[in-house]
Motif scaffolding. Structure first.
Motif, mmCIF file in Angstrom:
data_model
loop_
_atom_site.group_PDB
_atom_site.id
_atom_site.type_symbol
_atom_site.label_atom_id
_atom_site.label_comp_id
_atom_site.label_asym_id
_atom_site.label_seq_id
_atom_site.Cartn_x
_atom_site.Cartn_y
_atom_site.Cartn_z
ATOM 1 N N LEU A 6 39.528 45.960 34.471
ATOM 2 C CA LEU A 6 40.363 47.309 34.625
ATOM 3 C C LEU A 6 41.629 46.872 33.839
ATOM 4 O O LEU A 6 42.163 45.663 33.890
ATOM 5 N N LEU A 48 43.027 54.568 36.834
ATOM 6 C CA LEU A 48 42.584 53.945 38.199
ATOM 7 C C LEU A 48 43.757 54.334 39.209
ATOM 8 O O LEU A 48 43.401 54.163 40.305
ATOM 9 N N ILE A 56 35.843 54.140 41.755
ATOM 10 C CA ILE A 56 36.172 52.761 41.322
ATOM 11 C C ILE A 56 35.122 51.737 41.880
ATOM 12 O O ILE A 56 34.537 51.084 41.139
ATOM 13 N N ASN A 70 41.652 42.823 37.145
ATOM 14 C CA ASN A 70 42.655 43.920 37.012
ATOM 15 C C ASN A 70 43.757 43.590 36.458
ATOM 16 O O ASN A 70 44.498 42.829 36.560
#
Length: 195
Positions: A6, A48, A56, A70
């Motif tokens: 991410l 996000l 997600i 992340n």
């Protein structure tokens, strides 16, 4: 092995993608905007901080990722902007991971506080007095606390990591190191001429 990264197009995320790809992992990058140059792995454009947790969870769980990293989050001028791009994002990720029955791991990278969590790793936290004074530090502490609270509740297992300022190619334009690089590369006019 499958990794979902991410914030895959940022200064940290693109290095994470490259490292996993070099080790033979299947890499799926996620970020608000596609990379400037295709890097050979799967990519999904998604903000996000505003995406539904179900969306997600779909990215992370179909098929189930072995690791989710992340590296998302952005800079902001106000505490509200910082909260939106960090804390809100982390809360959505926690909600999403709760929807993925086979979720395996999650790591958050950042210059002052980083968080990693997994369903199978151990939980630890730095002890001592925590009194951050800047909005960024306060938000990062809140994000770490949210993750550790989820771990204490038995929803996940978590590890909170701390890193110093990270350096490397493509630093965020708002960072100290990027600003320093611009100043070094830009000649300045002094009383005696150019320096």
């Amino acid at each position: 092995m499958r990794v979902v990264v991410l914030g895959a197009t940022g200064s940290v995320g693109r290095q994470v993608c490259a490292t996993y790809a070099a080790r033979g992992w299947e890499v799926h990058g996620v970020a608000r905007h596609p990379p400037a140059r295709p890097d050979g792995h799967r990519f999904t454009a998604l903000d996000l901080a505003v995406a539904a947790p179900e969306r997600i969870a779909e990215l992370v769980g179909a098929p189930p990722a072995d690791v989710v990293v992340n590296a998302a989050g952005g800079w902001g001028d106000t505490e509200e902007e910082m909260s939106h791009s960090h804390l809100r994002l982390v809360h959505r990720l926690l909600e999403a991971l709760a929807l993925v029955p086979d979720g395996r791991a999650w790591c958050t990278w950042g210059p002052c506080t980083s968080t990693a969590l997994s369903r199978r790793t151990r939980c630890c936290a730095r002890t001592g007095r925590r009194a951050p004074v800047t909005p960024y530090a306060r938000i990062k502490l809140e994000t770490s606390s949210a993750v550790l609270d989820a771990a204490r509740a038995g929803l996940l297992e978590a590890v909170v990591l701390r890193a110093a300022n990270m350096t490397g190619p493509h630093p965020p334009q708002e960072s100290f190191l990027a600003a320093l690089l611009v100043r070094i590369r830009t000649p300045s006019r002094t009383a005696g001429g150019w320096s």
